[in-house]
Design an enzyme around this catalytic site. Sequence first.
Site, PDB file in Angstrom:
ATOM      1  CG  ASP A  85      -0.219   0.104   2.543  1.00 14.50           C
ATOM      2  OD1 ASP A  85       0.795  -0.618   2.721  1.00 14.50           O
ATOM      3  OD2 ASP A  85      -0.656   0.881   3.405  1.00 14.50           O
ATOM      4  CD  GLU A 180       4.409   0.225   6.886  1.00 23.22           C
ATOM      5  OE1 GLU A 180       5.380   0.422   7.632  1.00 23.22           O
ATOM      6  OE2 GLU A 180       3.965   1.105   6.129  1.00 23.22           O
TER       7      GLU A 180
END
Length: 414
Positions: A85, A180
């Site tokens: 991400d 994350e």
Amino acid sequence: MNQFNFTVTERFLRYVTIDTQSDPESPTCPSTEKQKNLGRILVQELLDLGIADAHLDEHGYVYATIPANTDKADVPVICFCSHMDTSPDCSGEGVKPIIHHNYQGQDLVLPDDNTQVLKAKNHPELCKQIGNDIITASGTTLLGADNKAGVAEIMDACYQLVNHPEIKHGTIKILFTPDEEIGRGVDKVNLQKLGAFAAYTIDGETAGNMENETFSADGARLTINGVSAHPGFAKGQMQSAIKIAAQMVAALPYELSPEGTEAMQGFVHPVGISGHVEQATIDFIIRDFDTALLQQHAQSIRQIAERVLQQFPGATYSLDVKEQYRNMKQILDQHPQIVEYGMEAINRAGMQAKLCSIRGGTDGSRLSFMGVPTPNIFAGEHAFHGRQEWVSVQDMQKAVQTILHLCTIWEERS
């Protein structure tokens, strides 16, 4: 290893065009389904390499195993991990990567917004990149080097391991995580499936750096209960929770703020405020390398709240503090060889290894306390979470070499 045909740049240029921005307001895992779009591509590329067990699970995690090719039976299983991400702080949609070849210290003007200019005086690490090839976005989005540089580096290392069987290694596990950037990167990781003794996140900044220490982190929500009244008849009665919240934020000391701290100093940082007259909330992140100081910082919030509320006798507050992650050094110090091998791998890749602390956290912060000690190795990413994010081709290649040397060292020392 300099003779290898590195594929890391081509991979990176593909991956950054895929929007994988995570969403802190979403309750799902992954927080955005689009993160799986990159996961599916990575799985297919791993399968095409012959890595037969590569798969994407329902939570958006990519797992894969490269079997050992050594006769030694006692080589510990190690894992390499990066997150897919990108930050919610800046758009990751429609990224257009640009390679600035043979950088010579000049200003880099990003073409889609010429107010976005990378200058060496603002990005001092650029001074170390003379002659290298710098990759940026076009000026309207982040680049996504955090952490698609790490993803590309691990993927290229997989390619090298499969195509160069002379590199002897034990069992290697690959893990790519979602979310994350919003603190949920290992919420749904399957540790039994991972089966690793140790791991390395490839998510650091300057080439040659390795990080064995992170912040310890808590989140806190301050809820203010005001007194509502009709604004036409509010004199002497209304005590607006919005205005009380504003006073509390204004009362936070500068020396306890992110912009007022550096090095090993912790901070209290308001990251969100919402509400109405009757009730308002302020969300904080609390950070310090010394875990014991987190309670002290939370107490500072309470003291400010109580001091401000002396002016508002009808209002009340509550503070809810929740643990987020802890300083991984507490765990890594119990397994010194994990960091030592990482430092040696960096040196073997032709750099001067430097052990650092990171004013943040990684997936490794939580993995370490979940039973998989996990320091962080450089990926070469710089100025992350913003439109001036950049990485160099040569630093990414050095990261690939570091990963390969790590595989070799664990096999040699067993």
